[in-house]
Design an enzyme around this catalytic site. Structure first.
Site: not given
Ligand code: NAX
Length: 327
Positions: A159, A187
């Site tokens: 952000d 966030h």
């Molecule tokens: P993806 O869905 O591409 O990847 C997430 C991965 O996490 C998947 O491979 C899934 O198998 C794995 N996963 C789910 N539960 C799990 C667990 N209990 N243990 C281990 N692995 C697990 O998502 P991606 O685009 O990589 O985003 C990941 C997270 O970042 C999301 O929650 C998203 O909302 C968050 N974000 C946060 C941001 C921030 O500024 N704080 C910005 C970017 C993003 O939106």
């Protein structure tokens, strides 16, 4: 030549942020050229096949600083002796899911991972939560881990970066000319990108950008809604820019912040600026390389204060929704 080494756990390592992040950590961008890296990569069992492909690609880069890669779906293995836990994996919001459902389903993940961190990680382990809703996930993780609150962070750097670029583009200056831009609060779309304490080439933003209506309106809403705009344009959520923000957050936390500067990260509040103690709240922070301090003494006039109240209230509501997970 590496003289130190660090163990880093990345959860959700086969996800899209993971794919943009791991190669930068392994290349030395996070901890520098004198620190060897040992990666522990946590994924759900169903994603271990994809994670194996990522491991093969990491191998194929022959990064000189990358000492070991351990893919696993076992949280105890993932967090064993770790120095940095980058908690990226989370369950995304699905159609028809209420915010309380999202908080609870992710609350379960961050309770389990917090406990595993408490039982397995190094005592000085620092935790950066990226998976959303990241502030409240960080709060849950902190309680479950038993780690000192000062070792838990949630990410607001993306952000900050979005806001800095908007100000640079509007004023026709370089990104490097914009300083002291902090993100306050959650966030989420309630965050407050505090242009009122930011500077452009050392001058207050409000002196350089005279369009006050733009600052109060389009600037804030562009930053708040940027994630949704990226999804609309790209058909997928921010990944490379999120990974870049993870690298930058850790680099800021392990370095000494230059005099007069600060950076954005969410940390457990001790009541600063009227934020209820315990909430993981985005603040301007300064680091001495091992610890940090929230920048103090800033004054918020009525407009900014009203923005802070909105984001405080949202985080209080989130904490209420997961209070059964907070022990
Ligand atoms: P993806 O869905 O591409 O990847 C997430 C991965 O996490 C998947 O491979 C899934 O198998 C794995 N996963 C789910 N539960 C799990 C667990 N209990 N243990 C281990 N692995 C697990 O998502 P991606 O685009 O990589 O985003 C990941 C997270 O970042 C999301 O929650 C998203 O909302 C968050 N974000 C946060 C941001 C921030 O500024 N704080 C910005 C970017 C993003 O939106």
């Amino acid at each position: 030549m590496a003289t130190k080494s660090v163990r880093v756990t990345v959860t959700g390592a086969a996800g899209q942020i993971g794919y943009a992040l791991l190669f930068r950590i392994a290349a030395g961008e996070m901890f520098g050229p004198d620190t060897a890296v040992n990666l522990r990569l946590l994924e759900l069992p169903a994603a271990l096949g994809a994670l194996e492909g990522v491991r093969m690609e990491l191998d194929d880069c022959a990064f000189p600083l990358l000492e070991s890669i351990t893919p696993t779906s076992d949280t105890n293995v993932a967090f064993e002796g770790t120095d940095w836990a980058l908690l990226v994996g989370a369950v995304p919001r699905k159609a028809g899911m209420e915010r309380a459902d999202l908080l609870n389903v992710n609350g379960g993940i961050f309770t389990a991972q917090g406990k595993a961190i408490g039982q397995n990680a190094s005592r000085g382990c620092r935790v950066l939560v990226v998976g959303n809703p990241c502030n409240t996930n960080a709060l849950i993780c902190q309680k479950a881990s038993g780690l000192p609150a000062t070792q838990i962070f949630a990410m607001t750097m993306l952000d900050q970066n979005r806001a800095v670029t908007q100000l640079a583009q509007k004023s026709g200056t370089a990104v490097r000319d914009v300083k002291h831009l902090a993100i306050w609060g959650n966030h989420s779309p309630t965050m407050f990108a505090d242009y009122l304490h930011a500077t452009i080439k050392g001058r207050p933003v409000t002196d350089v950008i005279s369009d006050g209506a733009w600052l109060e309106g389009a600037f804030l809403s562009t930053v708040q809604q940027r994630g949704a705009a990226v999804i609309k344009a790209r058909g997928a959520s921010s990944a490379a820019s999120a990974a870049n923000a993870v690298v930058k957050t850790v680099r800021e936390l392990v370095a000494v912040t230059p005099a007069g500067d600060c950076f954005s990260v969410a940390v457990p509040s001790s009541g600063q600026y009227g934020v209820p103690a315990g909430l993981v709240f985005g603040y301007p922070v300064r680091s001495d390389g091992t610890g940090y301090q929230i920048v103090d003494g800033l004054q918020h006039a009525t407009f900014a204060r009203s923005k802070l109240e909105v984001t405080i209230n949202e985080l209080v509501g989130e904490r209420e929704a997961v209070k059964h997970l907070l022990g």
